[in-house]
Each structure stands twice: as C-alpha cells, then as structure tokens.
Design a protein around this motif. Structure first.
Motif, PDB file in Angstrom:
ATOM      1  N   THR A   1      -0.336 -11.053  -6.061  1.00 56.13           N
ATOM      2  CA  THR A   1       0.503 -11.230  -7.260  1.00 56.13           C
ATOM      3  C   THR A   1       1.962 -11.143  -6.830  1.00 56.13           C
ATOM      4  OG1 THR A   1       0.721  -8.876  -7.746  1.00 56.13           O
ATOM      5  CG2 THR A   1      -1.191  -9.984  -8.708  1.00 56.13           C
TER       6      THR A   1
ATOM      7  N   ASP B   1       9.220  -2.637 -24.114  1.00 55.49           N
ATOM      8  CA  ASP B   1       9.337  -1.840 -22.886  1.00 55.49           C
ATOM      9  C   ASP B   1       8.462  -0.612 -23.086  1.00 55.49           C
ATOM     10  OD1 ASP B   1      10.009  -0.086 -20.872  1.00 55.49           O
ATOM     11  OD2 ASP B   1      12.146  -0.560 -20.924  1.00 55.49           O
TER      12      ASP B   1
ATOM     13  N   TYR C   1       5.643   5.308  -6.122  1.00 53.98           N
ATOM     14  CA  TYR C   1       4.585   4.507  -6.767  1.00 53.98           C
ATOM     15  C   TYR C   1       3.252   5.245  -6.665  1.00 53.98           C
ATOM     16  CZ  TYR C   1       1.371   0.505  -7.367  1.00 53.98           C
ATOM     17  OH  TYR C   1       0.351  -0.344  -7.770  1.00 53.98           O
TER      18      TYR C   1
ATOM     19  N   ILE D   1      -2.123  -9.612 -12.721  1.00 53.05           N
ATOM     20  CA  ILE D   1      -3.437  -9.095 -13.136  1.00 53.05           C
ATOM     21  C   ILE D   1      -3.557  -9.067 -14.661  1.00 53.05           C
ATOM     22  CG2 ILE D   1      -4.908  -7.031 -13.110  1.00 53.05           C
ATOM     23  CD1 ILE D   1      -3.598  -6.346 -10.336  1.00 53.05           C
TER      24      ILE D   1
ATOM     25  N   LEU E   1       7.916  -7.909 -21.010  1.00 58.14           N
ATOM     26  CA  LEU E   1       9.266  -7.345 -21.115  1.00 58.14           C
ATOM     27  C   LEU E   1      10.297  -8.429 -20.793  1.00 58.14           C
ATOM     28  CD1 LEU E   1      11.152  -5.032 -21.676  1.00 58.14           C
ATOM     29  CD2 LEU E   1      10.830  -4.232 -19.327  1.00 58.14           C
ATOM     30  N   ASN E   2      10.326  -8.908 -19.543  1.00 54.34           N
ATOM     31  CA  ASN E   2      11.337  -9.902 -19.139  1.00 54.34           C
ATOM     32  C   ASN E   2      10.811 -11.337 -19.098  1.00 54.34           C
ATOM     33  OD1 ASN E   2      13.447  -7.921 -18.574  1.00 54.34           O
ATOM     34  ND2 ASN E   2      12.107  -7.282 -16.891  1.00 54.34           N
ATOM     35  N   SER E   3       9.515 -11.507 -18.871  1.00 52.46           N
ATOM     36  CA  SER E   3       8.970 -12.851 -18.622  1.00 52.46           C
ATOM     37  C   SER E   3       8.520 -13.528 -19.914  1.00 52.46           C
ATOM     38  CB  SER E   3       7.816 -12.765 -17.621  1.00 52.46           C
ATOM     39  OG  SER E   3       8.217 -12.114 -16.450  1.00 52.46           O
TER      40      SER E   3
ATOM     41  N   LYS F   1       0.692   6.552  -9.612  1.00 54.89           N
ATOM     42  CA  LYS F   1      -0.689   6.069  -9.755  1.00 54.89           C
ATOM     43  C   LYS F   1      -1.704   7.210  -9.647  1.00 54.89           C
ATOM     44  CE  LYS F   1       0.152   1.795 -10.650  1.00 54.89           C
ATOM     45  NZ  LYS F   1      -0.266   1.190 -11.926  1.00 54.89           N
TER      46      LYS F   1
ATOM     47  N   ASN G   1      -1.927  -1.814 -18.147  1.00 56.34           N
ATOM     48  CA  ASN G   1      -1.780  -2.546 -16.881  1.00 56.34           C
ATOM     49  C   ASN G   1      -0.348  -2.606 -16.371  1.00 56.34           C
ATOM     50  OD1 ASN G   1      -2.481  -4.877 -14.879  1.00 56.34           O
ATOM     51  ND2 ASN G   1      -0.882  -5.724 -16.204  1.00 56.34           N
TER      52      ASN G   1
ATOM     53  N   VAL H   1      -3.647  -7.045  -3.973  1.00 57.69           N
ATOM     54  CA  VAL H   1      -3.936  -8.191  -4.845  1.00 57.69           C
ATOM     55  C   VAL H   1      -2.813  -9.222  -4.695  1.00 57.69           C
ATOM     56  CG1 VAL H   1      -4.535  -8.908  -7.190  1.00 57.69           C
ATOM     57  CG2 VAL H   1      -4.900  -6.521  -6.510  1.00 57.69           C
TER      58      VAL H   1
ATOM     59  N   ASN I   1       3.492  -8.394  -4.599  1.00 55.52           N
ATOM     60  CA  ASN I   1       3.425  -8.425  -3.129  1.00 55.52           C
ATOM     61  C   ASN I   1       4.089  -9.651  -2.528  1.00 55.52           C
ATOM     62  OD1 ASN I   1       1.959  -6.015  -3.047  1.00 55.52           O
ATOM     63  ND2 ASN I   1       0.087  -7.111  -3.580  1.00 55.52           N
TER      64      ASN I   1
ATOM     65  N   SER J   1       2.213 -10.746 -19.087  1.00 50.08           N
ATOM     66  CA  SER J   1       2.924 -12.025 -18.909  1.00 50.08           C
ATOM     67  C   SER J   1       2.621 -12.639 -17.555  1.00 50.08           C
ATOM     68  CB  SER J   1       4.434 -11.806 -19.047  1.00 50.08           C
ATOM     69  OG  SER J   1       4.860 -10.727 -18.243  1.00 50.08           O
ATOM     70  N   ARG J   2       2.222 -11.800 -16.575  1.00 52.16           N
ATOM     71  CA  ARG J   2       2.035 -12.292 -15.193  1.00 52.16           C
ATOM     72  C   ARG J   2       0.880 -11.535 -14.539  1.00 52.16           C
ATOM     73  NH1 ARG J   2       5.904 -10.590 -11.908  1.00 52.16           N
ATOM     74  NH2 ARG J   2       6.948  -9.145 -13.294  1.00 52.16           N
TER      75      ARG J   2
HETATM   76  N1  LIG Z   1      -0.717  -6.308  -6.884  1.00 57.64           N
HETATM   77  C1  LIG Z   1      -1.329  -5.310  -6.283  1.00 57.64           C
HETATM   78  O1  LIG Z   1      -1.570  -5.359  -5.051  1.00 57.64           O
HETATM   79  C2  LIG Z   1      -1.758  -4.096  -7.072  1.00 57.64           C
HETATM   80  C3  LIG Z   1      -2.609  -3.174  -6.440  1.00 57.64           C
HETATM   81  C4  LIG Z   1      -3.016  -2.044  -7.137  1.00 57.64           C
HETATM   82  C5  LIG Z   1      -2.596  -1.850  -8.435  1.00 57.64           C
HETATM   83  N2  LIG Z   1      -1.766  -2.762  -9.028  1.00 57.64           N
HETATM   84  C6  LIG Z   1      -1.341  -2.478 -10.400  1.00 57.64           C
HETATM   85  O2  LIG Z   1      -1.763  -3.524 -11.252  1.00 57.64           O
HETATM   86  C7  LIG Z   1      -0.861  -3.646 -12.352  1.00 57.64           C
HETATM   87  C8  LIG Z   1      -0.420  -5.084 -12.472  1.00 57.64           C
HETATM   88  O3  LIG Z   1       0.244  -5.430 -11.262  1.00 57.64           O
HETATM   89  P1  LIG Z   1       0.570  -6.936 -10.823  1.00 57.64           P
HETATM   90  O4  LIG Z   1       0.336  -7.002  -9.375  1.00 57.64           O
HETATM   91  O5  LIG Z   1      -0.095  -7.897 -11.738  1.00 57.64           O
HETATM   92  O6  LIG Z   1       2.156  -6.908 -11.059  1.00 57.64           O
HETATM   93  P2  LIG Z   1       3.188  -8.056 -11.432  1.00 57.64           P
HETATM   94  O7  LIG Z   1       2.642  -9.398 -11.109  1.00 57.64           O
HETATM   95  O8  LIG Z   1       4.474  -7.614 -10.851  1.00 57.64           O
HETATM   96  O9  LIG Z   1       3.263  -7.943 -13.035  1.00 57.64           O
HETATM   97  C9  LIG Z   1       3.734  -6.772 -13.627  1.00 57.64           C
HETATM   98  C10 LIG Z   1       3.623  -6.883 -15.129  1.00 57.64           C
HETATM   99  O10 LIG Z   1       4.076  -5.636 -15.700  1.00 57.64           O
HETATM  100  C11 LIG Z   1       5.042  -5.930 -16.717  1.00 57.64           C
HETATM  101  N3  LIG Z   1       5.992  -4.833 -16.868  1.00 57.64           N
HETATM  102  C12 LIG Z   1       6.746  -4.227 -15.913  1.00 57.64           C
HETATM  103  N4  LIG Z   1       7.502  -3.253 -16.457  1.00 57.64           N
HETATM  104  C13 LIG Z   1       7.225  -3.248 -17.790  1.00 57.64           C
HETATM  105  C14 LIG Z   1       7.668  -2.460 -18.895  1.00 57.64           C
HETATM  106  N5  LIG Z   1       8.583  -1.483 -18.745  1.00 57.64           N
HETATM  107  N6  LIG Z   1       7.168  -2.719 -20.118  1.00 57.64           N
HETATM  108  C15 LIG Z   1       6.253  -3.715 -20.299  1.00 57.64           C
HETATM  109  N7  LIG Z   1       5.793  -4.486 -19.296  1.00 57.64           N
HETATM  110  C16 LIG Z   1       6.275  -4.254 -18.059  1.00 57.64           C
HETATM  111  C17 LIG Z   1       5.694  -7.236 -16.284  1.00 57.64           C
HETATM  112  O11 LIG Z   1       6.257  -7.861 -17.437  1.00 57.64           O
HETATM  113  P3  LIG Z   1       7.567  -8.822 -17.402  1.00 57.64           P
HETATM  114  O12 LIG Z   1       7.436  -9.713 -16.205  1.00 57.64           O
HETATM  115  O13 LIG Z   1       7.461  -9.560 -18.697  1.00 57.64           O
HETATM  116  O14 LIG Z   1       8.776  -7.935 -17.351  1.00 57.64           O
HETATM  117  C18 LIG Z   1       4.494  -7.996 -15.713  1.00 57.64           C
HETATM  118  O15 LIG Z   1       3.783  -8.638 -16.741  1.00 57.64           O
HETATM  119  C19 LIG Z   1       0.278  -2.664 -12.073  1.00 57.64           C
HETATM  120  O16 LIG Z   1       0.061  -1.467 -12.775  1.00 57.64           O
HETATM  121  C20 LIG Z   1       0.177  -2.434 -10.576  1.00 57.64           C
HETATM  122  O17 LIG Z   1       0.713  -1.194 -10.190  1.00 57.64           O
HETATM  123  C21 LIG Z   1      -1.347  -3.882  -8.372  1.00 57.64           C
END
Ligand SMILES: NC(=O)c1ccc[n+]([C@@H]2O[C@H](COP(=O)([O-])OP(=O)(O)OC[C@H]3O[C@@H](n4cnc5c(N)ncnc54)[C@H](OP(=O)(O)O)[C@@H]3O)[C@@H](O)[C@H]2O)c1
Length: 245
Positions: free
Chosen positions: A188, A61, A154, A14, A34-36, A158, A88, A186, A191, A11-12
């Motif tokens: 998003t 979920d 976290y 990456i 899930l929520n978005s 990972k 993801n 990243v 952060n 939904s959001r």
């Molecule tokens: N951003 C970074 O710097 C970074 C760096 C390394 C790795 N990552 C990894 O990359 C992935 C994506 O991160 P992001 O930065 O894009 O995060 P984000 O913008 O916070 O988005 C998180 C996504 O995960 C979904 N989500 C969370 N809990 C869930 C659940 N229980 N069931 C189904 N969906 C769920 C959210 O859905 P809803 O909003 O619909 O609830 C949202 O679509 C994650 O695994 C994160 O750990 C991120």
C-alpha cells in the motif's frame, strides 16, 4: 435490510479494499476519509455502480473527538445502526531513532491508538443499544514482535491497539465481539518509500516470499467482522504470510 459497516481510513489501501469486500457481501458502507477526498469519491461511485448497497462518505479526523461524535451521529441518522466497525485508519512516521520527536510520537498515538478508542467509544454506545455488533481493529505484527527501532512509535501504538482490543472485548461482552488483525508487510501507499532491495530482503523472511495484497488482509477483516466468525472473540489474528526472523 442491509447491514452497515463503518471502515475508518477507507479512501485508500487496506481500508478501500475492505469497503469493496463488505459491499460485495451486501453491506451498506461508510467510507471515512481525511485528506483523500477524490479517492474516496471515486471508490464510492465504483461501489454504487457494482453493488446494490448504499454508501455514505464521511470526512472525519478520527483523532478529534468532536468530529468522531458528529460522524457517528450522521451515520445513525442515515442508516439507524452500525453492525460492524473496522478501525483501520492509521499512520506511520518512520525515522531513525535519534530523529524521533515527541510531536511525531504523539501524532502517531493520537491517530492509531486514541482514534481507535474514540471511534469505538461512540460506535460502541449504539452497538450496546442495538444489542449486537462486531468490531475489528487493525493492529500490526509490529505490535506483537519487535523488528525495527525506526518504527518504535508506530509499534507502541499498534501494541496499544492489541491491549485496547482485549479490554474492549471484556467491556462489550457478551453481545459485541471485538477482534484484531495483525498484518505483516502489505503493498500500500504506507510502504511506497521502501526501495526494491529492502523489499526483496524482507520478502525472503516471509514464507510465501512476497508482501500481501490489500485484498488478502481485507478478506480476513471481513470474515472476523461477519457472523461467519460468531465464535471468534478477543482474538488477534496474524496475517503475515509466515514472517519469520
Ligand atoms: N501497509 C502495511 O504494510 C501495514 C501492515 C500492518 C498494518 N497496517 C495497518 O493497516 C491500516 C491501513 O494501512 P494502509 O497500509 O492501507 O495505509 P494507507 O494506504 O497509508 O492508508 C491509510 C488510510 O488511513 C486514513 N487516515 C490516516 N489518518 C487518518 C485520520 N486522522 N483520520 C481518518 N483517516 C485517516 C487515510 O485517509 P486519507 O488518505 O483520506 O487521509 C487512508 O485512507 C493502518 O492502521 C496500518 O497501520 C498496514
């Protein structure tokens, strides 16, 4: 016939960008949220308007087994197959070490680690029947190196995703490839609480001097999941702009 990709947490961030990249290559896309709900619906409309592909919106979920089972059944009923799974979805609950709680630690493991296992287990069953498939797990450089105790829960989740990747690659060989990406910082929502000074300090530790855009991660996820990466298996690819400590 179009291929089908399931991207958890699309939904959001990456995940949403990854959905766009797969759609641009002609894949039918399952957007899991899930929520978005509003963001997921908007993305679905955008993809349907821009590409000749089908989209399924699936609220689930990923840490709940009954919901995961239902989501996978729903996808198979619509598309008959899942060619690529991108694990993801993830959460981070950063706090000082002394403020860490068992509840938040468990929540983080439930989504990031157990969720990745659950979705892979149910999708993997169908991939084995299909005799082909590809899985990309989204880990983090925090799962490889240690930088900040405030994210120790976290980081453990990972690191677990990397271990899962290796075991799943063994279990699903030879017809299903399993790889992981390990992104660094990243831009998003994950952060969005970081202040400018911290971002600037961290950017100085990255050879390209900036955080990634989600598309720069999505492109690598797409490549690993696609046939173009047919000889890459059981690999963990850092995508961190050259982060050094
Ligand atoms: N951003 C970074 O710097 C970074 C760096 C390394 C790795 N990552 C990894 O990359 C992935 C994506 O991160 P992001 O930065 O894009 O995060 P984000 O913008 O916070 O988005 C998180 C996504 O995960 C979904 N989500 C969370 N809990 C869930 C659940 N229980 N069931 C189904 N969906 C769920 C959210 O859905 P809803 O909003 O619909 O609830 C949202 O679509 C994650 O695994 C994160 O750990 C991120």
């Amino acid at each position: 016939m179009n291929k089908t990709v399931l991207i958890t947490g699309s939904s959001r961030g990456i995940g949403a960008e990854t959905a766009r990249v797969y759609a641009s290559h002609g894949y039918n896309v399952v957007i899991n949220y899930l929520n978005s709900k509003d963001e997921a619906k908007k993305l679905s409309e955008e993809i349907k308007n821009n590409y000749k592909v089908e989209v399924l919106l699936s609220k689930c979920d990923i840490s709940k087994e009954d919901e995961v089972e239902k989501m996978v059944e729903e996808i198979i009923a619509k598309f008959s197959k899942i060619d690529v799974l991108v694990n993801n979805a993830g959460i981070a609950i950063d706090t000082l070490y002394e403020d860490k709680t068992v509840e938040n630690f468990r929540k983080t493991l439930d989504v990031n680690l157990i969720g990745t296992f659950l979705v892979s287990k149910y999708v993997g069953e169908y991939m084995i029947k299909q005799g082909q498939g590809s899985i990309v797990n989204v880990s983090s450089t925090n799962g490889i190196d240690t930088y900040y105790p405030m994210s120790l829960d976290y980081d453990a989740s990972k690191a677990g995703v990397i271990s899962l990747t290796h075991n799943m690659a063994l279990e699903y060989s030879p017809n299903i490839r399993v790889n992981a990406v390990a992104p660094g910082w990243v831009n998003t929502d994950m952060n969005k609480e970081l202040d400018d000074e911290f971002i600037s300090e961290e950017s100085q530790k990255i050879l390209v001097n900036r955080f990634a855009n989600p598309k720069e991660i999505a492109n690598v996820i797409y490549f690993l999941g696609s046939e173009e990466a047919s000889y890459i298996n059981n690999a963990v690819i850092r995508v961190d702009g050259g982060f050094y400590v």
